[in-house]
Write a protein that holds these residues in place. Structure first.
Motif, PDB file in Angstrom:
ATOM      1  N   SER A 201     -31.788  25.682 -57.826  1.00 26.35           N
ATOM      2  CA  SER A 201     -32.905  24.782 -56.871  1.00 26.35           C
ATOM      3  C   SER A 201     -30.959  24.376 -56.510  1.00 26.35           C
ATOM      4  CB  SER A 201     -33.072  23.433 -56.593  1.00 26.35           C
ATOM      5  OG  SER A 201     -32.492  22.405 -57.882  1.00 26.35           O
ATOM      6  N   HIS A 202     -30.068  23.996 -57.402  1.00 29.08           N
ATOM      7  CA  HIS A 202     -28.828  23.315 -57.455  1.00 29.08           C
ATOM      8  C   HIS A 202     -27.485  24.444 -56.178  1.00 29.08           C
ATOM      9  CE1 HIS A 202     -29.529  19.660 -59.407  1.00 29.08           C
ATOM     10  NE2 HIS A 202     -29.631  20.112 -60.293  1.00 29.08           N
ATOM     11  N   LEU A 203     -28.066  25.665 -57.122  1.00 31.96           N
ATOM     12  CA  LEU A 203     -27.327  26.787 -55.878  1.00 31.96           C
ATOM     13  C   LEU A 203     -28.251  27.133 -54.953  1.00 31.96           C
ATOM     14  CD1 LEU A 203     -27.380  27.555 -58.974  1.00 31.96           C
ATOM     15  CD2 LEU A 203     -26.177  29.783 -58.680  1.00 31.96           C
ATOM     16  N   ILE A 204     -28.855  26.670 -54.579  1.00 32.29           N
ATOM     17  CA  ILE A 204     -29.498  27.149 -53.496  1.00 32.29           C
ATOM     18  C   ILE A 204     -28.515  26.481 -52.116  1.00 32.29           C
ATOM     19  CG2 ILE A 204     -31.094  26.551 -51.400  1.00 32.29           C
ATOM     20  CD1 ILE A 204     -31.719  28.484 -53.288  1.00 32.29           C
ATOM     21  N   TRP A 205     -28.355  24.502 -52.271  1.00 38.44           N
ATOM     22  CA  TRP A 205     -27.840  24.387 -51.411  1.00 38.44           C
ATOM     23  C   TRP A 205     -26.217  23.922 -51.226  1.00 38.44           C
ATOM     24  CZ3 TRP A 205     -24.515  20.427 -53.081  1.00 38.44           C
ATOM     25  CH2 TRP A 205     -23.985  20.164 -54.362  1.00 38.44           C
ATOM     26  N   GLN A 206     -25.810  24.811 -52.412  1.00 34.14           N
ATOM     27  CA  GLN A 206     -24.559  25.061 -52.912  1.00 34.14           C
ATOM     28  C   GLN A 206     -24.135  26.664 -51.850  1.00 34.14           C
ATOM     29  OE1 GLN A 206     -21.846  24.229 -55.625  1.00 34.14           O
ATOM     30  NE2 GLN A 206     -24.217  24.283 -56.542  1.00 34.14           N
ATOM     31  N   ILE A 207     -25.233  27.103 -51.036  1.00 34.16           N
ATOM     32  CA  ILE A 207     -25.283  28.142 -50.643  1.00 34.16           C
ATOM     33  C   ILE A 207     -24.931  29.823 -51.465  1.00 34.16           C
ATOM     34  CG2 ILE A 207     -24.620  29.403 -48.374  1.00 34.16           C
ATOM     35  CD1 ILE A 207     -25.359  26.409 -48.590  1.00 34.16           C
ATOM     36  N   MET A 208     -25.759  30.200 -52.770  1.00 29.28           N
ATOM     37  CA  MET A 208     -25.556  30.665 -53.237  1.00 29.28           C
ATOM     38  C   MET A 208     -26.885  31.277 -53.943  1.00 29.28           C
ATOM     39  SD  MET A 208     -23.089  28.312 -55.969  1.00 29.28           S
ATOM     40  CE  MET A 208     -22.525  29.134 -57.183  1.00 29.28           C
TER      41      MET A 208
END
Length: 304
Positions: free
Chosen positions: A195-202
């Protein structure tokens, strides 16, 4: 192939017996147990929960409970800031992580999950210097105890006091590479949360392939990225202004591709639901519903 569990922090009002009983009743095979020290002053959400007190460890009692409920402990969890700007506080955190590692060895638990930590006001390069100074001693204890360390990749930037860099260094593949170059020990790896990559646009799936040998534990949490809000405030805004943690299946993680990748790389470890969805915090019933709703969605990829 994959053992489904959940992170015990969401059942903060339960004791250890209650957590394991709930897991057993609802077809979970494992639980990541929270091990915050008693008297912990960290008031942030989901912190300070103690389902296993490593300062007063009763190994036989814990083994009796896990055998009774047929539920294993996937890992011991503790998520402070081991590179806190306050050196005394940081040292306390690091020493407690070592206690968890020694407790895990006594219990036969394979992994301890935590953060690297970070001084939010320092650059990545300067934080890597702090990491190189303080983390080898922790990893050495893990090697001696034959226990792995799973570093969650959460940036820990959600509130204004965590600005501008967040409180956890281990946020991106580029930084993971530097971490593993500095400390090449295979005892050190990831407690990977897509999930933490999603909001970092990754890309949240590719790291599974690239770090297949460093996947020590998996968190299952989703996130909803609100493009309209992001378009208005931009990526320099506090991240909670444009995203929200969600239950698996209610956000933007590509779960089919995610589990396909896990099976491609022959991952055989625990996968644990982490509930941080505010829509399911209205009551104890809501909390239980959150865990079971996530379980039901994920059951299409797993055998319960």
């Amino acid at each position: 192939m994959l053992n489904l569990g959940f992170v015990s922090a969401i059942l903060a009002d339960y004791d250890l017996n209650g957590v394991l009983n709930f897991a057993s009743e609802h077809k979970f095979k494992c639980v990541e147990l929270m091990c915050w020290p008693s008297g912990n002053a960290d008031a942030r959400r989901y912190a300070g929960v103690t389902h296993l007190d490593v300062d007063n460890l009763n190994v036989e009692q814990i083994h009796t409970l896990t055998r009774l409920y047929h539920v294993s402990i996937s890992g011991l969890g503790y998520y402070p800031n081991p590179l806190d700007p306050n050196p005394e506080q940081a040292e306390f955190y690091r020493e407690h992580i070592k206690k968890l590692i020694r407790a895990a060895a006594k219990l036969g638990v394979p992994v301890v999950n935590t953060f690297i930590g970070r001084n939010p006001s320092l650059s990545i390069a300067d934080n890597l210097k702090q990491y190189a100074e303080h983390w080898p001693a922790i990893v050495k204890v893990a090697e001696e105890c034959n226990v792995k360390i799973g570093i969650e990749n959460c940036p820990m930037w959600f509130t204004n006091d965590e600005w501008p860099g967040g409180k956890n260094l281990a946020t991106t593949p580029a930084i993971w590479d530097r971490m593993f170059d500095i400390i090449p020990s295979r005892a050190l790896g990831l407690n990977y949360d897509p999930s933490h990559l999603i909001w970092q646009i990754m890309d949240e799936v590719k790291p599974i392939y690239d770090y297949r040998d460093r996947l020590h534990h998996i968190h299952l949490k989703d996130v909803k990225l609100y493009r309209d809000k992001l378009n208005r405030v931009g990526i320099m805004a506090n991240p909670l202004e444009y995203h929200s943690p969600k239950l698996p299946g209610l956000g933007d993680v590509r779960w089919r591709e995610f589990f396909a990748a896990l099976t491609d790389v022959r991952y055989r470890g625990p996968v644990c639901i982490e509930v941080e969805d505010k829509a399911y915090e209205g009551s104890p019933d809501d909390v239980q519903t959150a865990i079971l709703t996530a379980r039901n969605y994920l059951s299409q990829f797993l055998v319960l």
